[in-house]
Enzyme design. Structure first.
Site, PDB file in Angstrom:
ATOM      1  CB  SER A 124      15.846  57.921 -31.899  1.00 20.40           C
ATOM      2  OG  SER A 124      16.921  58.670 -31.238  1.00 20.40           O
ATOM      3  CE1 TYR A 148      13.726  54.785 -27.473  1.00 22.24           C
ATOM      4  CE2 TYR A 148      15.997  55.984 -27.816  1.00 22.24           C
ATOM      5  CZ  TYR A 148      14.504  55.911 -27.882  1.00 22.24           C
ATOM      6  OH  TYR A 148      13.886  57.031 -28.473  1.00 22.24           O
ATOM      7  CE  LYS A 152      12.302  54.674 -30.556  1.00 17.56           C
ATOM      8  NZ  LYS A 152      10.784  54.600 -30.895  1.00 17.56           N
TER       9      LYS A 152
HETATM   10  P1  NAD Z   1       6.519  59.788 -23.846  1.00 15.91           P
HETATM   11  O1  NAD Z   1       6.847  58.666 -23.100  1.00 15.91           O
HETATM   12  O2  NAD Z   1       6.299  60.983 -23.457  1.00 15.91           O
HETATM   13  O3  NAD Z   1       5.278  59.404 -24.910  1.00 15.91           O
HETATM   14  C1  NAD Z   1       5.226  57.802 -25.073  1.00 15.91           C
HETATM   15  C2  NAD Z   1       3.758  57.403 -24.887  1.00 15.91           C
HETATM   16  O4  NAD Z   1       3.415  56.075 -25.480  1.00 15.91           O
HETATM   17  C3  NAD Z   1       3.316  57.476 -23.464  1.00 15.91           C
HETATM   18  O5  NAD Z   1       2.060  58.283 -23.397  1.00 15.91           O
HETATM   19  C4  NAD Z   1       2.927  56.185 -23.056  1.00 15.91           C
HETATM   20  O6  NAD Z   1       1.886  55.954 -21.997  1.00 15.91           O
HETATM   21  C5  NAD Z   1       2.673  55.419 -24.458  1.00 15.91           C
HETATM   22  N1  NAD Z   1       2.841  53.965 -24.494  1.00 15.91           N
HETATM   23  C6  NAD Z   1       4.056  53.423 -24.194  1.00 15.91           C
HETATM   24  N2  NAD Z   1       3.954  52.051 -24.541  1.00 15.91           N
HETATM   25  C7  NAD Z   1       2.787  51.958 -24.919  1.00 15.91           C
HETATM   26  C8  NAD Z   1       2.029  50.563 -25.133  1.00 15.91           C
HETATM   27  N3  NAD Z   1       2.586  49.685 -25.586  1.00 15.91           N
HETATM   28  N4  NAD Z   1       0.771  50.987 -25.590  1.00 15.91           N
HETATM   29  C9  NAD Z   1       0.111  52.152 -25.608  1.00 15.91           C
HETATM   30  N5  NAD Z   1       0.744  53.358 -25.009  1.00 15.91           N
HETATM   31  C10 NAD Z   1       2.139  52.800 -24.770  1.00 15.91           C
HETATM   32  O7  NAD Z   1       7.666  59.803 -25.133  1.00 15.91           O
HETATM   33  P2  NAD Z   1       7.991  60.923 -26.096  1.00 15.91           P
HETATM   34  O8  NAD Z   1       9.209  61.719 -25.902  1.00 15.91           O
HETATM   35  O9  NAD Z   1       6.440  61.685 -26.515  1.00 15.91           O
HETATM   36  O10 NAD Z   1       8.380  60.052 -27.266  1.00 15.91           O
HETATM   37  C11 NAD Z   1       7.521  59.512 -28.451  1.00 15.91           C
HETATM   38  C12 NAD Z   1       8.450  58.613 -29.191  1.00 15.91           C
HETATM   39  O11 NAD Z   1       9.378  59.359 -29.762  1.00 15.91           O
HETATM   40  C13 NAD Z   1       8.928  57.408 -28.436  1.00 15.91           C
HETATM   41  O12 NAD Z   1       8.704  56.369 -29.504  1.00 15.91           O
HETATM   42  C14 NAD Z   1      10.449  57.588 -28.551  1.00 15.91           C
HETATM   43  O13 NAD Z   1      11.198  56.707 -28.132  1.00 15.91           O
HETATM   44  C15 NAD Z   1      10.546  58.560 -29.862  1.00 15.91           C
HETATM   45  N6  NAD Z   1      11.587  59.495 -29.430  1.00 15.91           N
HETATM   46  C16 NAD Z   1      11.608  60.500 -28.573  1.00 15.91           C
HETATM   47  C17 NAD Z   1      12.702  61.402 -28.423  1.00 15.91           C
HETATM   48  C18 NAD Z   1      12.624  62.379 -27.202  1.00 15.91           C
HETATM   49  O14 NAD Z   1      13.724  62.815 -26.831  1.00 15.91           O
HETATM   50  N7  NAD Z   1      11.786  62.518 -26.443  1.00 15.91           N
HETATM   51  C19 NAD Z   1      13.717  61.289 -29.153  1.00 15.91           C
HETATM   52  C20 NAD Z   1      13.837  60.505 -30.108  1.00 15.91           C
HETATM   53  C21 NAD Z   1      12.535  59.384 -30.487  1.00 15.91           C
HETATM   54  N1  UFG Z   2      23.242  66.576 -19.843  1.00 16.49           N
HETATM   55  C1  UFG Z   2      23.676  67.137 -18.838  1.00 16.49           C
HETATM   56  N2  UFG Z   2      23.145  67.040 -17.739  1.00 16.49           N
HETATM   57  C2  UFG Z   2      21.955  66.426 -17.557  1.00 16.49           C
HETATM   58  C3  UFG Z   2      21.308  65.877 -18.820  1.00 16.49           C
HETATM   59  C4  UFG Z   2      22.032  66.007 -19.942  1.00 16.49           C
HETATM   60  O1  UFG Z   2      25.078  67.637 -18.910  1.00 16.49           O
HETATM   61  O2  UFG Z   2      21.395  66.332 -16.354  1.00 16.49           O
HETATM   62  C5  UFG Z   2      23.992  66.693 -21.241  1.00 16.49           C
HETATM   63  C6  UFG Z   2      24.236  65.385 -21.974  1.00 16.49           C
HETATM   64  O3  UFG Z   2      25.690  64.801 -21.512  1.00 16.49           O
HETATM   65  C7  UFG Z   2      24.012  65.943 -23.516  1.00 16.49           C
HETATM   66  C8  UFG Z   2      22.971  66.889 -23.574  1.00 16.49           C
HETATM   67  O4  UFG Z   2      22.996  67.487 -22.201  1.00 16.49           O
HETATM   68  O5  UFG Z   2      25.447  66.308 -23.960  1.00 16.49           O
HETATM   69  C9  UFG Z   2      21.904  66.265 -24.006  1.00 16.49           C
HETATM   70  O6  UFG Z   2      21.314  65.271 -23.304  1.00 16.49           O
HETATM   71  P1  UFG Z   2      19.810  64.770 -23.296  1.00 16.49           P
HETATM   72  O7  UFG Z   2      19.940  63.575 -22.045  1.00 16.49           O
HETATM   73  O8  UFG Z   2      18.741  65.737 -22.898  1.00 16.49           O
HETATM   74  O9  UFG Z   2      19.748  63.952 -24.739  1.00 16.49           O
HETATM   75  P2  UFG Z   2      20.520  63.083 -25.422  1.00 16.49           P
HETATM   76  O10 UFG Z   2      21.234  63.671 -26.641  1.00 16.49           O
HETATM   77  O11 UFG Z   2      21.511  62.243 -24.520  1.00 16.49           O
HETATM   78  O12 UFG Z   2      19.509  62.205 -25.917  1.00 16.49           O
HETATM   79  C10 UFG Z   2      18.285  62.232 -26.316  1.00 16.49           C
HETATM   80  C11 UFG Z   2      17.250  61.335 -26.101  1.00 16.49           C
HETATM   81  C12 UFG Z   2      17.571  60.163 -26.737  1.00 16.49           C
HETATM   82  C13 UFG Z   2      17.525  60.144 -28.359  1.00 16.49           C
HETATM   83  C14 UFG Z   2      18.574  60.948 -28.655  1.00 16.49           C
HETATM   84  C15 UFG Z   2      18.536  61.429 -29.941  1.00 16.49           C
HETATM   85  O13 UFG Z   2      17.169  61.341 -24.650  1.00 16.49           O
HETATM   86  O14 UFG Z   2      16.391  59.081 -26.548  1.00 16.49           O
HETATM   87  O15 UFG Z   2      18.215  62.448 -27.819  1.00 16.49           O
HETATM   88  O16 UFG Z   2      19.435  62.458 -30.537  1.00 16.49           O
HETATM   89  F1  UFG Z   2      17.916  58.858 -28.676  1.00 16.49           F
END
Ligand code: NAD
Ligand code: UFG
Length: 336
Positions: A124, A148, A152
């Site tokens: 991330s 969290y 990572k």
């Molecule tokens: P998500 O929660 O939709 O998907 C994660 C999946 O992993 C889920 O289906 C959950 O059931 C499964 N899971 C969790 N722990 C498990 C375990 N121990 N064994 C088996 N399954 C398990 O999340 P996502 O948004 O698809 O994110 C996927 C990956 O990308 C994560 O590692 C997350 O940290 C990373 N990531 C997400 C974002 C974002 O904004 N969505 C940003 C940066 C990194």
């Molecule tokens: N925001 C609002 N109102 C809301 C939600 C978000 O104003 O209800 C704003 C936040 O302050 C930020 C922007 O919208 O400025 C984006 O916020 P998000 O919560 O959508 O995303 P973040 O950038 O805070 O974090 C996301 C993921 C993290 C990841 C990160 C990496 O949630 O897991 O991006 O860039 F680590």
């Protein structure tokens, strides 16, 4: 290739399964469904018209993981499984450290045992901390503000050390920026439990009338309009980035930003969503959210050069695709 996708029923994992199947790979999903639904697996099959093998297991369970490796000749692993809610990680640090670190170590261990050398990891942009934008892969990482983010950074370190000690091990550490949107079919998308933490799912719930207004966390940042700036990337572009990373995987550990390189403010997102979908999004400005930073966007040039990958879909597509999925989402819940 025969690819094990952990967390493949989740948001990014499900879209990546579609992209892998489209590229001709075979997919085996391992997911404990702690944050996803089995219906998503059916929908992946429907979209791609291909089969997907599914194992409901916890990837911290070494025996269960090993059973999959024993049964299938795998060529690689894409490891999405993990917990991702920043706020929850502050309240339940052990839960986060255990799940996110043990899952990574179990998978790496079993990969070594079975001679599976390709490993793609979901990292991330949060690992950069409050660095200078645009964020470059070569930057020294600053501490993140939550467990969290630390999981990572630590997982990256663990995988880099394993690659260093085992020259055949090929790892891509993919640092995602802000994934939004959904598959253009509207069949799969982001469906968080409860009130969403992230901006786009919150906006789509307001558009649907399920939440009355968006709360914008601060308008006094030093940005174009005072609201926070992020690098939003369409989830299908992100998914295709994984296929490119897998195709170009070389020995050693390689870090890639997966972003667009463009920064967009919260107010710009609201405006684009309103224009793209013809729906008004009421909002109010509230206090800053603790731990938020003003700017977060990528230097996306390394992935472009090394992987031949670049994000193609624009902000309008992110907004229309997110909204299409949200409108159809209740059907997904009802079918469960
Ligand atoms: P998500 O929660 O939709 O998907 C994660 C999946 O992993 C889920 O289906 C959950 O059931 C499964 N899971 C969790 N722990 C498990 C375990 N121990 N064994 C088996 N399954 C398990 O999340 P996502 O948004 O698809 O994110 C996927 C990956 O990308 C994560 O590692 C997350 O940290 C990373 N990531 C997400 C974002 C974002 O904004 N969505 C940003 C940066 C990194
Ligand atoms: N925001 C609002 N109102 C809301 C939600 C978000 O104003 O209800 C704003 C936040 O302050 C930020 C922007 O919208 O400025 C984006 O916020 P998000 O919560 O959508 O995303 P973040 O950038 O805070 O974090 C996301 C993921 C993290 C990841 C990160 C990496 O949630 O897991 O991006 O860039 F680590």
């Amino acid at each position: 290739m025969n690819i094990l996708v952990t967390g493949g029923a989740g948001y990014i994992g499900s879209h990546t399964c579609v992209a892998l199947l489209e590229a001709g790979h075979s997919v085996i999903v391992a997911d404990n469904l702690s944050n996803s639904k089995i219906e998503t697996i059916h929908r992946i099959k429907e979209i791609s018209n291909k089969d997907v093998l599914f194992y409901q297991i916890d990837v911290t369970d070494e025996q269960a993981v090993e059973a999959i490796f024993a049964k299938h000749a795998l060529d690689g692993v894409i490891h999405f499984a993990g917990f991702k809610a920043v706020g929850e990680s502050v309240e339940r640090p052990l839960h986060y450290y255990y799940n996110n670190l043990v899952s990574t170590m179990v998978l790496a261990k079993v990969c070594q045992h079975y001679g599976v050398h390709r490993f793609v990891f979901s990292s991330s942009a949060t690992v950069y901390g409050e660095n200078e934008v645009p964020f470059k892969e070569s930057m020294e990482l600053l501490p993140t503000t939550n467990p969290y983010g630390e999981t990572k950074a630590m997982s990256e370190r663990i995988l880099m050390d394993i690659a260093h000690a085992n020259p055949k091990f090929s790892v891509a550490l993919l640092r995602y920026f802000n994934p939004v949107g959904a598959h253009e079919s509207g069949f799969i998308g982001e469906a968080p439990n409860g009130i969403p933490n992230n901006l786009m799912p919150f906006v789509t719930k307001v558009a649907k009338g399920e939440l009355d207004k968006l709360r914008i966390f601060g308008d006094d940042y030093n940005t174009v309009d005072g609201t926070g700036v992020r690098d939003y990337i369409h989830v299908m572009d992100l998914a295709e980035g994984h296929v490119a990373a897998l195709d170009h995987l070389d020995e050693g550990a390689h870090i890639y930003n997966l972003g667009t390189g463009e920064g967009t403010s919260v107010l710009q997102i609201v405006k684009t969503f309103e224009e793209a979908n013809g729906i008004e999004i009421p909002y109010e400005i509230v206090d800053r959210r603790p731990g938020d930073i003003a700017y977060c966007y990528a230097d996306a040039s390394k992935a472009q050069k090394a992987l031949g990958w670049t994000a193609k879909r624009d902000l309008k597509a992110m907004c229309t695709d997110a909204w299409r999925f949200e409108k159809q989402y209740q059907a997904l819940v009802d079918m469960k």
